[in-house]
Design an enzyme around this catalytic site. Structure first.
Site, PDB file in Angstrom:
ATOM      1  N   HIS A 525       0.839  -1.201   0.000  1.00  0.00           N
ATOM      2  CA  HIS A 525       0.000   0.000   0.000  1.00  0.00           C
ATOM      3  C   HIS A 525       0.873   1.251   0.000  1.00  0.00           C
ATOM      4  O   HIS A 525       0.896   2.032   0.951  1.00  0.00           O
ATOM      5  CB  HIS A 525      -0.947  -0.007   1.211  1.00  0.00           C
ATOM      6  CG  HIS A 525      -2.026  -1.042   1.113  1.00  0.00           C
ATOM      7  ND1 HIS A 525      -1.905  -2.285   1.684  1.00  0.00           N
ATOM      8  CD2 HIS A 525      -3.227  -1.012   0.486  1.00  0.00           C
ATOM      9  CE1 HIS A 525      -3.006  -2.991   1.446  1.00  0.00           C
ATOM     10  NE2 HIS A 525      -3.821  -2.248   0.712  1.00  0.00           N
ATOM     11  N   HIS A 529       1.156   1.520  -5.651  1.00  0.00           N
ATOM     12  CA  HIS A 529      -0.233   1.047  -5.645  1.00  0.00           C
ATOM     13  C   HIS A 529      -1.185   2.203  -5.930  1.00  0.00           C
ATOM     14  O   HIS A 529      -2.131   2.066  -6.727  1.00  0.00           O
ATOM     15  CB  HIS A 529      -0.562   0.418  -4.284  1.00  0.00           C
ATOM     16  CG  HIS A 529      -2.024   0.158  -4.068  1.00  0.00           C
ATOM     17  ND1 HIS A 529      -2.739  -0.759  -4.816  1.00  0.00           N
ATOM     18  CD2 HIS A 529      -2.909   0.704  -3.185  1.00  0.00           C
ATOM     19  CE1 HIS A 529      -3.991  -0.771  -4.402  1.00  0.00           C
ATOM     20  NE2 HIS A 529      -4.122   0.113  -3.418  1.00  0.00           N
ATOM     21  N   HIS A 563      -6.217   7.505  -1.973  1.00  0.00           N
ATOM     22  CA  HIS A 563      -7.074   6.613  -1.196  1.00  0.00           C
ATOM     23  C   HIS A 563      -6.347   5.817  -0.123  1.00  0.00           C
ATOM     24  O   HIS A 563      -6.978   5.289   0.795  1.00  0.00           O
ATOM     25  CB  HIS A 563      -7.812   5.649  -2.129  1.00  0.00           C
ATOM     26  CG  HIS A 563      -6.998   4.478  -2.560  1.00  0.00           C
ATOM     27  ND1 HIS A 563      -5.991   4.568  -3.500  1.00  0.00           N
ATOM     28  CD2 HIS A 563      -7.029   3.167  -2.175  1.00  0.00           C
ATOM     29  CE1 HIS A 563      -5.462   3.376  -3.678  1.00  0.00           C
ATOM     30  NE2 HIS A 563      -6.065   2.507  -2.884  1.00  0.00           N
ATOM     31  N   ASP A 564      -4.995   5.696  -0.190  1.00  0.00           N
ATOM     32  CA  ASP A 564      -4.249   4.969   0.841  1.00  0.00           C
ATOM     33  C   ASP A 564      -3.159   5.836   1.460  1.00  0.00           C
ATOM     34  O   ASP A 564      -2.120   5.314   1.916  1.00  0.00           O
ATOM     35  CB  ASP A 564      -3.630   3.696   0.259  1.00  0.00           C
ATOM     36  CG  ASP A 564      -4.608   2.534   0.268  1.00  0.00           C
ATOM     37  OD1 ASP A 564      -5.491   2.509   1.141  1.00  0.00           O
ATOM     38  OD2 ASP A 564      -4.506   1.660  -0.620  1.00  0.00           O
ATOM     39  N   ASP A 674      -9.352  -0.320  -7.067  1.00  0.00           N
ATOM     40  CA  ASP A 674      -8.468  -0.658  -5.956  1.00  0.00           C
ATOM     41  C   ASP A 674      -7.970  -2.096  -6.083  1.00  0.00           C
ATOM     42  O   ASP A 674      -6.870  -2.431  -5.632  1.00  0.00           O
ATOM     43  CB  ASP A 674      -9.226  -0.470  -4.640  1.00  0.00           C
ATOM     44  CG  ASP A 674      -8.302  -0.439  -3.441  1.00  0.00           C
ATOM     45  OD1 ASP A 674      -7.088  -0.218  -3.626  1.00  0.00           O
ATOM     46  OD2 ASP A 674      -8.789  -0.645  -2.313  1.00  0.00           O
TER      47      ASP A 674
END
Length: 852
Positions: A525, A529, A563-564, A674
């Site tokens: 992550h 990614h 998003h991460d 994702d």
């Protein structure tokens, strides 16, 4: 002999014939021993006491007679010499009652004891006590409780205004009544209200307080043959009733002070318990309900809080009446004007309902669902600073109905409830602020903004006009070097939104570089990614015939990129179990909320606000869309979103103009992007999974170090089970997600095909031996990561793309069809607060966001 007996008899008859009262008096005076023996043998003590009292009173009379031939005494003289005229036993009755008055808990018990004293003092054969119910205008007969003789039970015997009985007559006239023969008295054709079948002489006494309030009636009676009540009996009874006023007032004052002292002790205990142990709002609510039940002796309690934003009442904790089940339940909400609690919250009125089913405001649906029978309700508002913040509702008093005294005590308690809830809320905010502060320090110690050298390095690079195969679903984002990734991001921004949304290129560069810097160096992550997910969203937006708005497309792309952010390589469950400060701030979707918060933090940095040319309204909506998109990457939410969208799609009811429908599509597309590694060619998929599970194994190692047992997928000792786990993951999540995406956006079929092809490969690998599996999954640290994937090479691996390159180019122009030019004038947006617009409904997830 016979003649002699006859002569004696004749003489006796002649003597009896000549006998008169004077001769009897003369005989008794001459023979006092005979009188003494006769009295001791034939006269009871009670009659002897009455003779003594009459003799003493008659001797002192100096007035005339009334119309009935009775002596009228001087009232002042009688009252002043009452003690002297009463026998010592009568006076001792009042002395004993006075000494024991504190043992009588209420007015009824005091008057019952007084009635018994009056009956004893007047030699009555029996007595009755009636109290007046002023609210219902009823006479209530008081009798000892069968189960507890020290308590009294009440029963209505008729209206206080009904004068057919002696008690009713006294209640109506408030006069003392004395009759020698009640059956012959036309005033009382109803006789006694209770009993009295054998009685003859009756005396009724009104009980009136010092302020003129009528309290009740005391009846004393003598049965046939017991004599009639005299004026002296009436005087004795009236004197004792006059004393009753002082006695009752004392008892009420004593009870009031006792009740207030108990209330004070109770409130002190409440204060100590609540304020010394404020752990959470739920804990305070549970304590308030428990103490409230004890205060008014209720069976159950409920506490509803007011949500002013939605104009609703809500509750998270419910009292089931069982000690073992006082745990938080699913939150319920209902309009603020519904039901008894809603009425109290809307009006501020205190409701004391004796029979819930006769009140139109009572909602019977809850009883029907639970089988519980609601009888009485006491509901009261809770105020803070003049505003109603909640409602406390007591259900079913265990002994009767809620009283006025309960209302008064509960009203005082409600003030403490308001203070406790207010302080609990403040404490929770302070605690959350402390946790945020810890998180901020932790983040700041690790992260920083991009450097000026990095900024200049990217700025001097030329963004290419075209990148080959970038809209291909099998394009490998991992083949792009670390130095090139920021440039590719700028290219995708420009390609998607360059003609639609106005950007400041410097801000976009700084934002992209800082986002990259805020990804940690964890196995999976990480920035690589994030870049791959953003590229997947770019491909979906470019190749599908969606009907997202330009602003929604921008929110989707930025959400994928962020998003991460600051992912620690740990799952949400691990963050909760390890008591991470993040888990203390966000109760659900822990990491996803943190990722969004980091996104906003970066936007707040000077020179990083890529949305500064949006209007305040569009900006708030943009943050709301980004937040929902990032939260959608929590797989715990995927199943609910999938079920809703699939139901709509199966019914062919998908309406792109419906915002809620589009938001569901956003969520599914975010999940699909994702998981994009599962749809890539096999060698990319295999290489990526190695690093995914390396991250899982690191978490498993930490769990083992803490004495915990990790899940099989996070236990490196079970690496040989990985292929089977991957098959389950693809079947359970990935393929259903891509099935739904294809149903809504058919152009995403290559993603589904890629996942199906990889599932076949994983099944084949799962059939191999343990040694072969572990060898296949081994990471060779001597090789460059993803060395199989060279720049510009995109391996098909038995996957025939359903989307041809020329078709993709033809659809590029259509992908933004209908977009409206939202370019805003060049200006620096003023500082603005948007926490109210983008915050979660749950107060735990509020974020105070201020833009530079």
């Amino acid at each position: 002999m016979t003649e002699m007996l006859m002569n004696n008899t004749i003489r006796l008859l002649i003597a009896l014939k000549e006998l008169n009262s004077d001769l009897v008096i003369q005989y008794l005076n001459e023979n006092p021993e005979f009188l003494e023996n006769y009295v001791l043998s034939h006269v009871n003590q009670e009659r002897l006491q009455r003779w003594t009292a009459w003799k003493d009173q008659v001797r002192r009379q100096r007035h005339g007679e009334n119309l009935n031939g009775e002596i009228i005494p001087d009232r002042k003289a009688t009252l002043s010499k009452w003690k002297a005229s009463m026998h010592s036993k009568k006076w001792s009755l009042l002395q004993e009652l006075t000494r024991d008055i504190h043992n009588h808990s209420n007015k009824a018990q005091v008057l019952a004891e007084l009635a018994n004293c009056i009956a004893t003092a007047t030699s009555a054969d029996g007595h009755n006590l009636y109290l007046v119910d002023n609210a219902q205008q009823q006479l209530l007969y008081q009798k000892p409780n069968n189960n507890n003789k020290s308590e009294l039970a009440s029963s209505a015997v008729g209206s206080a205004r009904l004068a057919s009985t002696l008690a009713g007559y006294v209640a109506s006239t408030a006069e003392t009544v004395r009759t020698g023969d009640i059956l012959a008295d036309d005033r009382f054709h109803g006789g006694l209200a209770v009993g009295g079948e054998k009685c003859q002489s009756v005396m009724g006494l009104p009980v009136i307080k010092g302020d003129g309030t009528f309290t009740g009636v005391i009846e004393v009676y003598r049965n046939v043959g017991g004599g009639i009540f005299t004026l002296e009996d009436e005087e004795v009874a009236i004197s004792m009733v006059m004393w009753a006023d002082v006695c009752v007032e004392y008892v009420e004052m004593y009870n009031c002070m006792t009740r207030q002292r108990k209330l004070n002790d109770f409130l002190l205990a409440v204060t100590k318990s609540i304020f010394q142990d404020i752990v959470s709002m739920d804990t305070v609510i549970m304590k308030i309900m428990n103490y409230a039940k004890k205060l008014v002796n209720a069976d159950r309690a409920s506490l509803f809080l007011v949500d002013t934003s939605t104009n609703e009442l809500y509750a998270r904790i419910f009292d089931t009446g069982k000690v073992d089940e006082k745990l938080p339940s699913k939150e319920i909400r209902f309009p603020i004007d519904k039901g008894v609690a809603g009425h109290v919250a809307s009006t501020g009125e205190v409701l004391n309902i004796a029979d819930a089913y006769t009140d139109r405001r009572f909602n019977r649906e809850v009883d029907m669902q639970t089988g519980y029978r609601t009888k009485s309700i006491l509901c009261m508002p809770i105020y803070i600073r003049g505003s109603i913040i909640g409602v406390v509702q007591m259900v079913n008093k265990l002994n009767g109905t809620f009283t006025k005294s309960d209302e008064e005590s509960f009203e005082t308690f409600a003030i403490y409830c308001g203070l406790a809830l207010h302080h609990a809320k403040l404490y929770e905010k302070i605690r959350r602020s402390e946790q945020k502060y810890k998180v901020a320090l932790e983040v700041l110690s690790y992260h920083s903004q991009s450097s000026e050298d990095e900024f200049q390095s990217v700025k001097t690079q030329n963004v290419p006009d075209k990148i080959a195969n970038i809209t291909h679903y099998h394009f490998s984002p991992w083949a792009v070097t670390a130095m090139e990734k920021p440039t590719y991001v700028l290219y995708m921004f420009r390609d998607l939104f360059g003609q639609i949304v106005r950007f400041d290129m410097d801000s976009l560069i700084r934002f992209t570089l800082t986002v990259r810097k805020n990804y940690r160096n964890v196995p999976y992550h990480n920035w690589d990614h994030a870049f791959s997910v953003a590229h997947a969203m770019f491909t979906v937006i470019k190749t599908t015939k969606h009907r997202f708005t330009p602003q929604e497309c921008l929110a989707l792309f930025v959400a994928c990129l962020c998003h991460d952010l600051d992912h620690r390589g740990k799952t949400n469950a691990f963050m909760v179990k390890s008591a991470s400060p993040l888990a203390a701030i966000y109760s659900t979707s822990t990491m996803e909320h943190h990722h969004f918060n980091q996104t906003v933090t970066i936007l707040q940095n000077e020179g990083h606000n890529i949305f500064k040319y949006l209007s305040p309204e569009d900006y708030k909506q943009m943050l709301s869309d980004i937040r929902n998109c990032i939260l959608a990457t929590d797989l715990a939410l995927f199943f609910g979103n999938k079920a809703k969208l699939k139901d709509i799609a199966d019914k062919n009811e998908l309406a792109w103009e419906d915002f809620d429908h589009r938001r569901l599509v956003h969520a599914i597309v975010m999940t699909g992007c994702d998981l994009v590694a599962s749809a890539k060619p096999w060698k990319i998929q295999l290489d990526t999974v190695k690093y995914i599970f390396e991250e899982f194994y690191q978490q498993g190692d930490e769990e083992k170090a803490k004495g915990l047992t990790p899940m099989p997928m996070m236990d490196r000792e079970k690496k040989h089970e990985l292929p089977q786990l991957e098959v389950g993951f693809l079947v359970g999540i990935c393929i259903p997600c891509y099935d739904l995406m294809v149903q809504v956006l058919p152009e995403t079929t290559p993603m589904k095909d890629g996942a199906l092809s990889n599932m076949k490969k994983w099944k084949e690998l799962a059939e191999k031996s343990r040694e072969d599996v572990e060898k296949e999954l081994r990471i060779d640290s001597s090789e460059r990561r993803h060395s199989l994937i060279q720049y510009g090479e995109h391996i098909d691996d038995d996957i025939d793309s359903s989307v041809k390159e020329e078709d993709i180019h033809e659809e590029e122009e259509d992908s933004i069809d209908g977009c409206v030019d939202e370019t805003m004038p060049n200006n620096d947006s003023p500082s603005k607060t948007v926490s109210d617009d983008v915050s979660d409904d749950n107060e735990r997830h509020e974020e105070n966001i201020t833009l530079d």
